[in-house]
Design a protein around this motif. Structure first.
Motif, PDB file in Angstrom:
ATOM      1  N   ALA A  30      -3.471  -1.508  -2.304  1.00 20.64           N
ATOM      2  CA  ALA A  30      -3.542  -1.478  -0.845  1.00 20.64           C
ATOM      3  C   ALA A  30      -3.307  -0.071  -0.314  1.00 20.64           C
ATOM      4  O   ALA A  30      -4.019   0.399   0.583  1.00 20.64           O
ATOM      5  N   ALA A  31      -2.309   0.637  -0.853  1.00 23.41           N
ATOM      6  CA  ALA A  31      -2.016   1.992  -0.387  1.00 23.41           C
ATOM      7  C   ALA A  31      -3.172   2.946  -0.683  1.00 23.41           C
ATOM      8  O   ALA A  31      -3.496   3.824   0.133  1.00 23.41           O
ATOM      9  N   GLU A  37       0.361  10.053  -2.608  1.00 24.07           N
ATOM     10  CA  GLU A  37       0.797   9.319  -1.422  1.00 24.07           C
ATOM     11  C   GLU A  37       0.994   7.835  -1.722  1.00 24.07           C
ATOM     12  O   GLU A  37       1.950   7.225  -1.270  1.00 24.07           O
ATOM     13  N   ALA A  38       0.049   7.253  -2.496  1.00 25.15           N
ATOM     14  CA  ALA A  38       0.171   5.832  -2.830  1.00 25.15           C
ATOM     15  C   ALA A  38       1.407   5.585  -3.688  1.00 25.15           C
ATOM     16  O   ALA A  38       2.115   4.591  -3.513  1.00 25.15           O
ATOM     17  N   GLN A  39       1.680   6.478  -4.617  1.00 29.58           N
ATOM     18  CA  GLN A  39       2.847   6.332  -5.473  1.00 29.58           C
ATOM     19  C   GLN A  39       4.131   6.407  -4.667  1.00 29.58           C
ATOM     20  O   GLN A  39       5.129   5.751  -4.981  1.00 29.58           O
ATOM     21  N   ASP A  48       4.760   9.496   6.825  1.00 28.51           N
ATOM     22  CA  ASP A  48       4.245   9.726   8.164  1.00 28.51           C
ATOM     23  C   ASP A  48       2.912   9.011   8.343  1.00 28.51           C
ATOM     24  O   ASP A  48       2.381   8.411   7.427  1.00 28.51           O
ATOM     25  N   LYS A  49       2.384   9.113   9.560  1.00 34.28           N
ATOM     26  CA  LYS A  49       1.063   8.563   9.805  1.00 34.28           C
ATOM     27  C   LYS A  49       0.090   9.187   8.817  1.00 34.28           C
ATOM     28  O   LYS A  49       0.101  10.390   8.595  1.00 34.28           O
ATOM     29  N   GLY A  50      -0.711   8.372   8.203  1.00 38.72           N
ATOM     30  CA  GLY A  50      -1.602   8.918   7.182  1.00 38.72           C
ATOM     31  C   GLY A  50      -2.663   7.927   6.806  1.00 38.72           C
ATOM     32  O   GLY A  50      -2.780   6.851   7.377  1.00 38.72           O
ATOM     33  N   GLY A  51      -3.441   8.329   5.813  1.00 36.09           N
ATOM     34  CA  GLY A  51      -4.517   7.468   5.380  1.00 36.09           C
ATOM     35  C   GLY A  51      -5.718   7.607   6.290  1.00 36.09           C
ATOM     36  O   GLY A  51      -5.783   8.454   7.185  1.00 36.09           O
ATOM     37  N   ASP A  52      -6.681   6.745   6.061  1.00 35.54           N
ATOM     38  CA  ASP A  52      -7.908   6.786   6.846  1.00 35.54           C
ATOM     39  C   ASP A  52      -7.621   6.424   8.297  1.00 35.54           C
ATOM     40  O   ASP A  52      -7.053   5.374   8.590  1.00 35.54           O
TER      41      ASP A  52
END
Length: 388
Positions: A124-125, A142-144, A171-175
């Motif tokens: 999911a991450a 980041e996922a780890q 923090d806010k991140g990802g797509d």
């Protein structure tokens, strides 16, 4: 009410209550009190000292907690847990089996389920960062970190895995196009996990797996991936007709979508073969290539031959190095190879190595054209081949 020592901060209880719609009466602060009102529950109030060092703090907080638990129809233990995890999304993986009164499960399944929860979070991450129908490799930095910040919450009698993660751990991140750009990455991970599982289950229940697969393969940024479906296979319990419940309890400080307190997906035992079909369909197809594998001997199913030596089927347990996929595979060994498999099976922490072609399909998958089967004398170097 008897005074009790409560390991709960005044601000934590206030934050939890205000997240549930209670409003603080600021005028009471000058008198050293926290006073909370709720439009729906008038004239009842939650009242306790604003300082935990106040002599009456324990008794007052105890009264407030019991009152709030009664209003929310929860046990005090559950409410205190929710207060302590106000800033955490919590994932619950619960195994149901209504056919038996046995209150235990095989230890091997427990280990596999823990691995499954890990792979679900990683899948999911990773989708939050790079939405696609298959991730060749999980465990990016980041996922780890989502895993590193998560905690295993032990303390229930039935088999429930409780995993929680502070929503502001990253923090806010990802797509930015997934669920909007303002949500923290941990919350987006929670949304991908529960919504992705719901899409898979809904398709299975509607008999529309083919349509789901076609849609996901066409979507530019899907939330369902082969990895997410594959992670569920760790929860398959072949000796039972259990059902798996996956639940997300949204951090009270950041309510879930539509202000829903919890989201639940129930996965019946007969769904697992169809989940496997989704995983296989979404994973890029590759021709059968002979490769080296390393793993452990799980089951010996050979038969005695006319020469008095056993040969035949052996089940191996493997984790593929390049895909983080847990695999059980069936191999057919000759008498000499089978003798080495027996020794490996009887030897603690023993590994075997072999070369072969791993076929797609339901587990245990088939390993064809097996050669060079032998037991390793040392702990395997995973750089030399796929971990079994």
């Amino acid at each position: 009410m008897k005074s009790t020592s409560w390991n709960i901060a005044p601000t934590s209880l206030r934050e939890y209550a205000t997240a549930r719609g209670w409003v603080q009466l600021n005028e009471a602060l000058k008198d050293g009190l926290v006073v909370l009102n709720h439009e729906k529950y008038k004239p009842r109030q939650l009242v306790y000292p604003k300082s935990s060092s106040d002599p009456g703090y324990g008794e007052s907080v105890s009264l407030a907690v019991h009152r709030l638990a009664e209003i929310e129809d929860k046990s005090v233990t559950v409410l205190l847990r929710d207060v302590q995890r106000i800033h955490e999304d919590t994932y619950r993986f619960r195994l149901y089996d209504d056919r038996t009164d046995d209150d235990s499960i095989p230890f091997g399944y427990a280990l596999s389920a823990i691995k499954g929860s890990q792979m679900l979070l990683l899948s999911a991450a990773t989708t939050v960062l790079w939405p696609r129908d298959y991730h060749p490799r999980l465990g990016t930095k980041e996922a780890q970190r989502v895993l590193d910040e998560s905690r295993f919450n032990h303390g229930t009698r039935s088999f429930i895995l409780n995993v929680s993660c502070p929503i502001n751990a990253l923090d806010k991140g990802g797509d930015q196009n997934l669920f909007g750009g303002d949500l923290p990455m941990v919350r987006k991970t929670s949304l991908v996990l529960i919504n992705g599982l719901q899409e898979i289950v809904t398709a299975i229940e509607e008999g529309s797996e083919a349509q789901l697969i076609e849609r996901v393969q066409k979507e530019e940024k899907p939330i369902v991936s082969a990895n997410l479906a594959g992670a569920l296979e760790y929860f398959e319990y072949s000796d039972s007709k259990h059902a798996l419940e996956v639940r997300v309890d949204w951090a009270a400080s950041l309510p879930g979508p539509g202000s829903i307190a919890t989201s639940v997906v129930r996965i019946q035992n007969d769904y697992f073969p169809r989940i496997r079909d989704v995983r296989v369909a979404l994973k890029p197809k590759q021709g059968l290539v002979e490769e080296e594998y390393v793993g452990t001997v799980e089951t010996l199913n050979g038969e005695m031959g006319t020469d008095g030596r056993r040969s035949g089927e052996v089940i191996l347990r493997r984790q593929l190095r390049d895909s983080d996929e847990l695999v059980r595979a069936r191999v057919i060994l000759d008498a000499e190879q089978y003798e080495q498999a027996i020794v490996a099976h009887r030897t603690e922490s023993a590994y075997v190595t072999l070369r072969g072609k791993l076929k797609e399909g339901n587990q245990p998958r088939t390993m064809a054209d097996v050669v060079q089967f032998s037991m390793l004398s040392n702990r395997p170097d995973t750089s030399l081949g796929h971990m079994l």
